[in-house]
Design a protein around this motif. Structure first.
Motif, PDB file in Angstrom:
ATOM      1  N   SER A  49     -48.165  75.884  -4.028  1.00 14.64           N
ATOM      2  CA  SER A  49     -46.630  76.415  -4.313  1.00 14.64           C
ATOM      3  C   SER A  49     -46.338  77.342  -3.365  1.00 14.64           C
ATOM      4  O   SER A  49     -45.119  77.677  -3.416  1.00 14.64           O
ATOM      5  CB  SER A  49     -46.630  76.968  -5.887  1.00 14.64           C
ATOM      6  OG  SER A  49     -46.710  75.814  -6.641  1.00 14.64           O
ATOM      7  N   LEU A  50     -47.082  78.117  -2.852  1.00 13.58           N
ATOM      8  CA  LEU A  50     -46.767  79.150  -1.902  1.00 13.58           C
ATOM      9  C   LEU A  50     -46.057  78.626  -0.763  1.00 13.58           C
ATOM     10  O   LEU A  50     -45.586  79.205   0.031  1.00 13.58           O
ATOM     11  CB  LEU A  50     -47.777  79.909  -1.344  1.00 13.58           C
ATOM     12  CG  LEU A  50     -48.264  81.069  -2.462  1.00 13.58           C
ATOM     13  CD1 LEU A  50     -49.703  81.710  -2.032  1.00 13.58           C
ATOM     14  CD2 LEU A  50     -47.425  82.143  -2.563  1.00 13.58           C
ATOM     15  N   ASP A  51     -46.705  77.233  -0.313  1.00 12.79           N
ATOM     16  CA  ASP A  51     -45.936  76.591   0.822  1.00 12.79           C
ATOM     17  C   ASP A  51     -44.611  76.596   0.981  1.00 12.79           C
ATOM     18  O   ASP A  51     -43.990  75.891  -0.088  1.00 12.79           O
ATOM     19  CB  ASP A  51     -46.678  75.410   1.045  1.00 12.79           C
ATOM     20  CG  ASP A  51     -48.186  75.476   1.336  1.00 12.79           C
ATOM     21  OD1 ASP A  51     -48.775  76.437   1.670  1.00 12.79           O
ATOM     22  OD2 ASP A  51     -48.722  74.341   1.066  1.00 12.79           O
ATOM     23  N   GLY A  52     -43.947  76.969   1.861  1.00 17.69           N
ATOM     24  CA  GLY A  52     -42.529  76.956   1.917  1.00 17.69           C
ATOM     25  C   GLY A  52     -41.616  77.826   1.355  1.00 17.69           C
ATOM     26  O   GLY A  52     -40.271  77.837   1.113  1.00 17.69           O
ATOM     27  N   VAL A  53     -41.969  78.838   0.522  1.00 15.07           N
ATOM     28  CA  VAL A  53     -41.562  79.758  -0.245  1.00 15.07           C
ATOM     29  C   VAL A  53     -40.738  80.508   1.014  1.00 15.07           C
ATOM     30  O   VAL A  53     -41.453  80.962   1.803  1.00 15.07           O
ATOM     31  CB  VAL A  53     -42.112  80.540  -1.150  1.00 15.07           C
ATOM     32  CG1 VAL A  53     -41.543  81.718  -1.757  1.00 15.07           C
ATOM     33  CG2 VAL A  53     -42.746  79.690  -2.342  1.00 15.07           C
ATOM     34  N   GLU A  54     -39.487  80.808   0.788  1.00 14.07           N
ATOM     35  CA  GLU A  54     -38.820  81.560   1.978  1.00 14.07           C
ATOM     36  C   GLU A  54     -39.234  82.932   1.738  1.00 14.07           C
ATOM     37  O   GLU A  54     -39.350  83.704   0.763  1.00 14.07           O
ATOM     38  CB  GLU A  54     -37.286  81.456   1.544  1.00 14.07           C
ATOM     39  CG  GLU A  54     -36.688  82.006   0.066  1.00 14.07           C
ATOM     40  CD  GLU A  54     -35.224  82.225  -0.128  1.00 14.07           C
ATOM     41  OE1 GLU A  54     -34.452  82.264   0.802  1.00 14.07           O
ATOM     42  OE2 GLU A  54     -34.922  81.884  -1.076  1.00 14.07           O
ATOM     43  N   LEU A  55     -38.942  83.563   2.890  1.00 18.98           N
ATOM     44  CA  LEU A  55     -38.962  85.131   3.323  1.00 18.98           C
ATOM     45  C   LEU A  55     -37.687  85.643   2.966  1.00 18.98           C
ATOM     46  O   LEU A  55     -36.591  84.938   3.233  1.00 18.98           O
ATOM     47  CB  LEU A  55     -39.496  85.299   4.783  1.00 18.98           C
ATOM     48  CG  LEU A  55     -40.819  85.127   5.238  1.00 18.98           C
ATOM     49  CD1 LEU A  55     -41.056  85.048   6.534  1.00 18.98           C
ATOM     50  CD2 LEU A  55     -41.906  85.848   4.327  1.00 18.98           C
ATOM     51  N   ALA A  70     -43.779  72.372  -9.726  1.00 19.04           N
ATOM     52  CA  ALA A  70     -45.018  71.812  -9.642  1.00 19.04           C
ATOM     53  C   ALA A  70     -45.625  71.463 -10.893  1.00 19.04           C
ATOM     54  O   ALA A  70     -46.523  70.399 -11.199  1.00 19.04           O
ATOM     55  CB  ALA A  70     -45.883  72.650  -8.783  1.00 19.04           C
ATOM     56  N   VAL A  71     -45.637  72.501 -11.841  1.00 15.37           N
ATOM     57  CA  VAL A  71     -46.386  72.205 -13.033  1.00 15.37           C
ATOM     58  C   VAL A  71     -45.727  71.071 -13.904  1.00 15.37           C
ATOM     59  O   VAL A  71     -46.104  70.164 -14.602  1.00 15.37           O
ATOM     60  CB  VAL A  71     -46.338  73.588 -13.749  1.00 15.37           C
ATOM     61  CG1 VAL A  71     -46.981  73.403 -15.349  1.00 15.37           C
ATOM     62  CG2 VAL A  71     -47.555  74.422 -13.154  1.00 15.37           C
ATOM     63  N   THR A  72     -44.353  71.115 -13.905  1.00 15.56           N
ATOM     64  CA  THR A  72     -43.467  70.236 -14.687  1.00 15.56           C
ATOM     65  C   THR A  72     -43.743  68.753 -13.998  1.00 15.56           C
ATOM     66  O   THR A  72     -43.870  67.903 -14.878  1.00 15.56           O
ATOM     67  CB  THR A  72     -42.045  70.600 -14.310  1.00 15.56           C
ATOM     68  OG1 THR A  72     -41.681  71.759 -14.958  1.00 15.56           O
ATOM     69  CG2 THR A  72     -41.138  69.491 -15.168  1.00 15.56           C
ATOM     70  N   LYS A  73     -43.814  68.753 -12.799  1.00 14.00           N
ATOM     71  CA  LYS A  73     -44.060  67.366 -12.185  1.00 14.00           C
ATOM     72  C   LYS A  73     -45.393  66.848 -12.591  1.00 14.00           C
ATOM     73  O   LYS A  73     -45.470  65.511 -12.919  1.00 14.00           O
ATOM     74  CB  LYS A  73     -44.015  67.727 -10.581  1.00 14.00           C
ATOM     75  CG  LYS A  73     -44.474  66.405  -9.925  1.00 14.00           C
ATOM     76  CD  LYS A  73     -44.332  66.473  -8.470  1.00 14.00           C
ATOM     77  CE  LYS A  73     -44.899  65.137  -7.712  1.00 14.00           C
ATOM     78  NZ  LYS A  73     -45.009  65.457  -6.157  1.00 14.00           N
ATOM     79  N   ILE A  74     -46.492  67.674 -12.802  1.00 11.56           N
ATOM     80  CA  ILE A  74     -47.795  67.020 -13.208  1.00 11.56           C
ATOM     81  C   ILE A  74     -47.806  66.819 -14.643  1.00 11.56           C
ATOM     82  O   ILE A  74     -48.306  66.044 -15.124  1.00 11.56           O
ATOM     83  CB  ILE A  74     -48.731  67.932 -12.808  1.00 11.56           C
ATOM     84  CG1 ILE A  74     -50.231  67.002 -12.764  1.00 11.56           C
ATOM     85  CG2 ILE A  74     -49.153  69.196 -13.705  1.00 11.56           C
ATOM     86  CD1 ILE A  74     -51.300  67.795 -11.807  1.00 11.56           C
TER      87      ILE A  74
END
Length: 127
Positions: free
Chosen positions: A87-93, A57-61
């Motif tokens: 960035s927490l969204d979608g992080v796998e368990l 996400a940081v690289t993208k911005i």
């Protein structure tokens, strides 16, 4: 002002999101007199997965600096907060490596070793 609140992040809500889906299993328990060992496996959001999502996400911005052009410092901080929490969204368990917790029976009460919270923290951070 905490460092998180500077970015519009509520620390409690961040931890709730990070621990969403947390679970554990007790793999085994071995008792020998007044000492016992419990082997447990934690399941939680992958910390390395979170780091990777945050880095992406940081690289993208940073690849598109025009998105930040003309923004105030307050708006930039808010954007950083959105990136951190988003960035927490979608992080796998993912299960951790098994942890062994040692207990000692004192006055008929089983007490975990003083290193237990550190062992659990280490497992969560290396997951």
């Amino acid at each position: 002002m905490s460092q998180l609140s500077m970015y519009g992040i509520d620390g409690v809500e961040f931890m709730k999101a990070y621990l969403d889906g947390f679970d554990y299993t007790i793999d085994s328990i071995n008792v020998n007199g007044d000492t016992a060992e419990a082997q447990i496996t934690l399941t939680c959001k992958s910390y390395t997965g979170y780091q990777q999502a945050l880095e992406e996400a940081v690289t993208k911005i940073t690849e598109n600096p025009d998105e930040l052009a003309g923004m105030s410092n307050e708006d930039i901080n808010k954007k950083i907060g959105e990136i951190v929490t988003g960035s927490l969204d979608g992080v796998e368990l993912k299960p951790t490596e098994p942890i062994t917790i040692t207990y000692t029976k004192v006055n008929d009460v089983w007490e975990p070793a003083s290193s237990t919270s550190g062992d659990i923290s280490a497992a969560l951070m290396t997951n």
